[in-house]
Scaffold this motif. Structure first.
Motif, PDB file in Angstrom:
ATOM      1  N   GLU A  68       0.828  -1.217   0.000  1.00 40.86           N
ATOM      2  CA  GLU A  68       0.000   0.000   0.000  1.00 40.86           C
ATOM      3  C   GLU A  68       0.857   1.260   0.000  1.00 40.86           C
ATOM      4  N   ILE A  69       0.444   2.228  -0.810  1.00 42.70           N
ATOM      5  CA  ILE A  69       1.135   3.517  -0.884  1.00 42.70           C
ATOM      6  C   ILE A  69       0.744   4.366   0.326  1.00 42.70           C
ATOM      7  N   LEU A  70       1.746   4.864   1.052  1.00 40.17           N
ATOM      8  CA  LEU A  70       1.530   5.748   2.193  1.00 40.17           C
ATOM      9  C   LEU A  70       2.180   7.098   1.879  1.00 40.17           C
ATOM     10  N   VAL A  71       1.472   8.185   2.137  1.00 45.72           N
ATOM     11  CA  VAL A  71       2.041   9.519   1.908  1.00 45.72           C
ATOM     12  C   VAL A  71       1.860  10.378   3.154  1.00 45.72           C
ATOM     13  N   ARG A  72       2.798  11.291   3.342  1.00 45.74           N
ATOM     14  CA  ARG A  72       2.725  12.202   4.494  1.00 45.74           C
ATOM     15  C   ARG A  72       3.167  13.588   4.052  1.00 45.74           C
ATOM     16  N   SER A  73       2.351  14.598   4.372  1.00 47.38           N
ATOM     17  CA  SER A  73       2.704  15.980   4.049  1.00 47.38           C
ATOM     18  C   SER A  73       1.809  16.909   4.853  1.00 47.38           C
ATOM     19  N   LEU A  74       2.083  18.218   4.773  1.00 49.07           N
ATOM     20  CA  LEU A  74       1.231  19.198   5.451  1.00 49.07           C
ATOM     21  C   LEU A  74      -0.132  19.302   4.779  1.00 49.07           C
ATOM     22  N   GLY A  75      -0.250  18.720   3.585  1.00 47.97           N
ATOM     23  CA  GLY A  75      -1.530  18.722   2.891  1.00 47.97           C
ATOM     24  C   GLY A  75      -2.473  17.626   3.358  1.00 47.97           C
ATOM     25  N   ASN A  76      -1.972  16.694   4.169  1.00 45.75           N
ATOM     26  CA  ASN A  76      -2.834  15.615   4.652  1.00 45.75           C
ATOM     27  C   ASN A  76      -3.956  16.158   5.536  1.00 45.75           C
ATOM     28  N   MET A  77      -5.104  15.573   5.413  1.00 48.89           N
ATOM     29  CA  MET A  77      -6.249  15.966   6.244  1.00 48.89           C
ATOM     30  C   MET A  77      -5.964  15.685   7.719  1.00 48.89           C
ATOM     31  N   LYS A  78      -6.746  16.327   8.575  1.00 51.19           N
ATOM     32  CA  LYS A  78      -6.670  16.049  10.015  1.00 51.19           C
ATOM     33  C   LYS A  78      -7.549  14.856  10.375  1.00 51.19           C
ATOM     34  N   GLY A  79      -8.546  14.590   9.526  1.00 52.32           N
ATOM     35  CA  GLY A  79      -9.436  13.474   9.800  1.00 52.32           C
ATOM     36  C   GLY A  79     -10.785  13.678   9.142  1.00 52.32           C
ATOM     37  N   TYR A  80     -11.644  12.675   9.241  1.00 52.37           N
ATOM     38  CA  TYR A  80     -13.000  12.760   8.704  1.00 52.37           C
ATOM     39  C   TYR A  80     -13.936  13.345   9.763  1.00 52.37           C
ATOM     40  N   TYR A  81     -14.813  14.227   9.352  1.00 45.80           N
ATOM     41  CA  TYR A  81     -15.697  14.935  10.274  1.00 45.80           C
ATOM     42  C   TYR A  81     -16.594  13.967  11.040  1.00 45.80           C
ATOM     43  N   LYS A  82     -16.428  13.951  12.364  1.00 49.50           N
ATOM     44  CA  LYS A  82     -17.227  13.135  13.268  1.00 49.50           C
ATOM     45  C   LYS A  82     -17.165  11.642  12.938  1.00 49.50           C
ATOM     46  N   GLN A  83     -16.012  11.203  12.385  1.00 49.77           N
ATOM     47  CA  GLN A  83     -15.830   9.786  12.080  1.00 49.77           C
ATOM     48  C   GLN A  83     -14.455   9.321  12.589  1.00 49.77           C
ATOM     49  N   PRO A  84     -14.298   9.260  13.907  1.00 58.20           N
ATOM     50  CA  PRO A  84     -12.986   8.900  14.471  1.00 58.20           C
ATOM     51  C   PRO A  84     -12.496   7.511  14.059  1.00 58.20           C
ATOM     52  N   GLU A  85     -13.417   6.561  13.894  1.00 55.44           N
ATOM     53  CA  GLU A  85     -13.002   5.208  13.516  1.00 55.44           C
ATOM     54  C   GLU A  85     -12.459   5.191  12.091  1.00 55.44           C
ATOM     55  N   LYS A  86     -13.132   5.890  11.199  1.00 57.77           N
ATOM     56  CA  LYS A  86     -12.674   5.967   9.812  1.00 57.77           C
ATOM     57  C   LYS A  86     -11.341   6.722   9.741  1.00 57.77           C
ATOM     58  N   THR A  87     -11.190   7.766  10.563  1.00 61.20           N
ATOM     59  CA  THR A  87      -9.940   8.528  10.611  1.00 61.20           C
ATOM     60  C   THR A  87      -8.786   7.629  11.052  1.00 61.20           C
ATOM     61  N   ALA A  88      -9.002   6.832  12.103  1.00 63.10           N
ATOM     62  CA  ALA A  88      -7.963   5.936  12.609  1.00 63.10           C
ATOM     63  C   ALA A  88      -7.610   4.856  11.587  1.00 63.10           C
ATOM     64  N   GLU A  89      -8.577   4.517  10.764  1.00 60.98           N
ATOM     65  CA  GLU A  89      -8.357   3.503   9.736  1.00 60.98           C
ATOM     66  C   GLU A  89      -7.469   4.025   8.612  1.00 60.98           C
ATOM     67  N   ASP A  90      -7.623   5.305   8.261  1.00 56.12           N
ATOM     68  CA  ASP A  90      -6.915   5.860   7.103  1.00 56.12           C
ATOM     69  C   ASP A  90      -5.684   6.687   7.441  1.00 56.12           C
ATOM     70  N   LEU A  91      -5.527   7.084   8.702  1.00 54.85           N
ATOM     71  CA  LEU A  91      -4.354   7.849   9.119  1.00 54.85           C
ATOM     72  C   LEU A  91      -3.613   7.117  10.230  1.00 54.85           C
ATOM     73  N   THR A  92      -2.281   6.974  10.067  1.00 60.64           N
ATOM     74  CA  THR A  92      -1.500   6.358  11.142  1.00 60.64           C
ATOM     75  C   THR A  92      -1.270   7.380  12.249  1.00 60.64           C
ATOM     76  N   GLU A  93      -0.843   6.915  13.395  1.00 60.86           N
ATOM     77  CA  GLU A  93      -0.619   7.813  14.531  1.00 60.86           C
ATOM     78  C   GLU A  93       0.465   8.843  14.237  1.00 60.86           C
ATOM     79  N   ASP A  94       1.421   8.474  13.367  1.00 60.54           N
ATOM     80  CA  ASP A  94       2.493   9.425  13.049  1.00 60.54           C
ATOM     81  C   ASP A  94       2.225  10.175  11.738  1.00 60.54           C
ATOM     82  N   GLY A  95       0.957  10.217  11.285  1.00 57.86           N
ATOM     83  CA  GLY A  95       0.579  11.122  10.208  1.00 57.86           C
ATOM     84  C   GLY A  95       0.658  10.622   8.784  1.00 57.86           C
ATOM     85  N   TRP A  96       0.853   9.325   8.589  1.00 54.77           N
ATOM     86  CA  TRP A  96       0.872   8.789   7.229  1.00 54.77           C
ATOM     87  C   TRP A  96      -0.547   8.487   6.769  1.00 54.77           C
TER      88      TRP A  96
END
Length: 243
Positions: free
Chosen positions: A61-89
């Motif tokens: 899987e392709i992982l990318v990290r930059s200042l352009g990455n979103m902070k997360g999905y609105y009111k969807q913490p589980e989906k956010t945790a699924e698509d963003l790693t703890e260190d911002g990838w």
């Protein structure tokens, strides 16, 4: 947007028009990769933009990290945790590879890749893009989970359907499909090569739940629709028309 087929890029290149492929997602403001002028490698989407890091994670899987990455999905913490790693990838959901120059090539989607009975993985999207370049073909769906070799289900355009109502035209189109099968298989790895092209008689539409409103394939629904016939069709090498 979907990937542009190599054949289309090559066609424009013959006109001295260089199409530079890029890559990005809504989740990173589309700020990811760009092909530099003069560094075109057909099928590759270029190198990381300024401030972008890219690496290949588990399962390719392709992982990318930059200042352009979103902070997360609105009111969807589980989906956010699924698509963003703890260190911002950002987990893109795309599968790919990086060459020695840092250029990225996308080979498929994590959820679309299947394994044949030989234990080899196949990414269907690049194969489908090659098939869909033939005039008269509207959509292609390559399947092969647990099969000896993949096969492709095809949908033809309404205009082509009408033209093919004449027997002689259908025979000619069949021969063109056989040439297409040989041509595409020639550039694939042995485990990716298709045995059969199956022309489906009914159009895939939003109404029959086989494609999305944005014209993306609903692979699971397509496979379920033709599950009872695929085993029999795949025994024929070449082109099969659904009765």
């Amino acid at each position: 947007a979907a990937a542009l087929s190599p054949e289309i890029i090559t066609w424009f290149k013959k006109l001295d028009l260089e199409i530079l492929e890029v890559y990005g997602m809504t989740e990173n403001l589309a700020w990811s990769h760009t092909t530099e002028e003069g560094d075109q490698q057909i099928g590759w989407v270029g190198t990381p933009n300024d401030g972008v890091e890219c690496r290949i994670g588990e399962g390719g899987e392709i992982l990318v990290r930059s200042l352009g990455n979103m902070k997360g999905y609105y009111k969807q913490p589980e989906k956010t945790a699924e698509d963003l790693t703890e260190d911002g990838w950002l987990r893109t959901g795309d599968v790919g590879e990086i060459d020695g120059k840092g250029r990225l090539r996308i080979t498929g989607r994590v959820k679309e890749i299947f394994k044949t009975e030989k234990g080899k993985y196949v990414a269907p999207a690049p194969i489908e893009n090659r098939l869909s370049t033939m005039p008269g073909l509207e959509l292609a769906c390559v399947i092969g989970e647990g099969m000896g070799q993949p096969v492709a289900l095809l949908n033809i355009t309404p205009e082509e359907q009408e033209r093919l109502s004449k027997g002689s035209e259908k025979e000619h189109f069949t021969k063109e499909l056989e040439k297409l099968l040989a041509r595409v298989n020639e550039v694939l790895d042995p485990h990716e090569r298709m045995t059969t092209l199956i022309v489906c008689k009914d159009a895939w539409s939003v109404e029959n739940n086989l494609i999305t409103p944005t014209l993306k394939l609903k692979r699971n629904e397509i496979e379920k629709r033709y599950a009872d016939d695929i085993a029999q069709w795949s025994k024929t090498r070449g082109v099969v028309w659904e009765a």
